[in-house]
Design an enzyme around this catalytic site. Sequence first.
Site, PDB file in Angstrom:
ATOM      1  CB  SER A 138     -41.003  25.800  21.701  1.00  0.00           C
ATOM      2  OG  SER A 138     -41.162  25.882  23.108  1.00  0.00           O
ATOM      3  CE1 TYR A 150     -44.607  21.976  20.505  1.00  0.00           C
ATOM      4  CE2 TYR A 150     -43.150  22.709  22.267  1.00  0.00           C
ATOM      5  CZ  TYR A 150     -43.993  23.000  21.206  1.00  0.00           C
ATOM      6  OH  TYR A 150     -44.218  24.308  20.844  1.00  0.00           O
TER       7      TYR A 150
END
Length: 251
Positions: A138, A150
């Site tokens: 990401s 995350y």
Amino acid sequence: MDLNLAGKTVLVTGGSKGIGQAVALAYLAEGAKVVVVARNEADWMREFKAEYFQFIKADLVMEQEREKVVEIALEKFGSIDILINNVGGSNGSTIAETELSLFYEAFNLNYFSAVHFSQLVLPKMKENGWGSIINISSIFGRESGGKATYNAAKAAMISFTKALADEAIKDGIRVNGVAPGSILHPSGNWKKRMEENPEKMKQFVKNEIPAGRFGTVEEIANVVLFLSSEKASWVVGATLNVDGGQSKSNF
């Protein structure tokens, strides 16, 4: 452009929906044999014949489940030429309010699953003298934004991608990554947010994404296919932002 992926065997984790689904369908369109791993089977999978498609139900948080997946895939197709480490998810809230157990959970799903699957497929790839591993991270693995659990796991994945790439290239195995920005698809968080507050999301796009729109899962899949093909033969250890200019980083 012919990417010469026909006949290759591809393992896609988290492949039942979203980016994983788009990646699996793109490889099938190229004539590859595809193994999709997810917690649940999706309706779209039933249209593909067993000689070039396999669904494996597994909880990829569990080490023994990951080992079972690779064993089944090798028994079915005899090889795993391309590995797409796509499974992932977000949890927790602020760092101060997030239990330590949720950090462990985030790393186990987003990061350690990718490390473990890579270790499991390397022997066969080395034997074949060819292989490609693509890690889906990401843009928030490179900068702030999103949840800390995350972000930290995806940052570790980007670092791992470069480390494994330098180690594996001597055996003909290329390791790279894709760092998506905000991608809109029916089962994703951005779709839910768009439905809940469309005006806020329009403002978000205007302020944060220079291209002026959300990305699509197909745009991620196209880059994944290219990176795993011989057209990208000199791309080693790179994690490419695919984000319409959204990332604030300059590398």
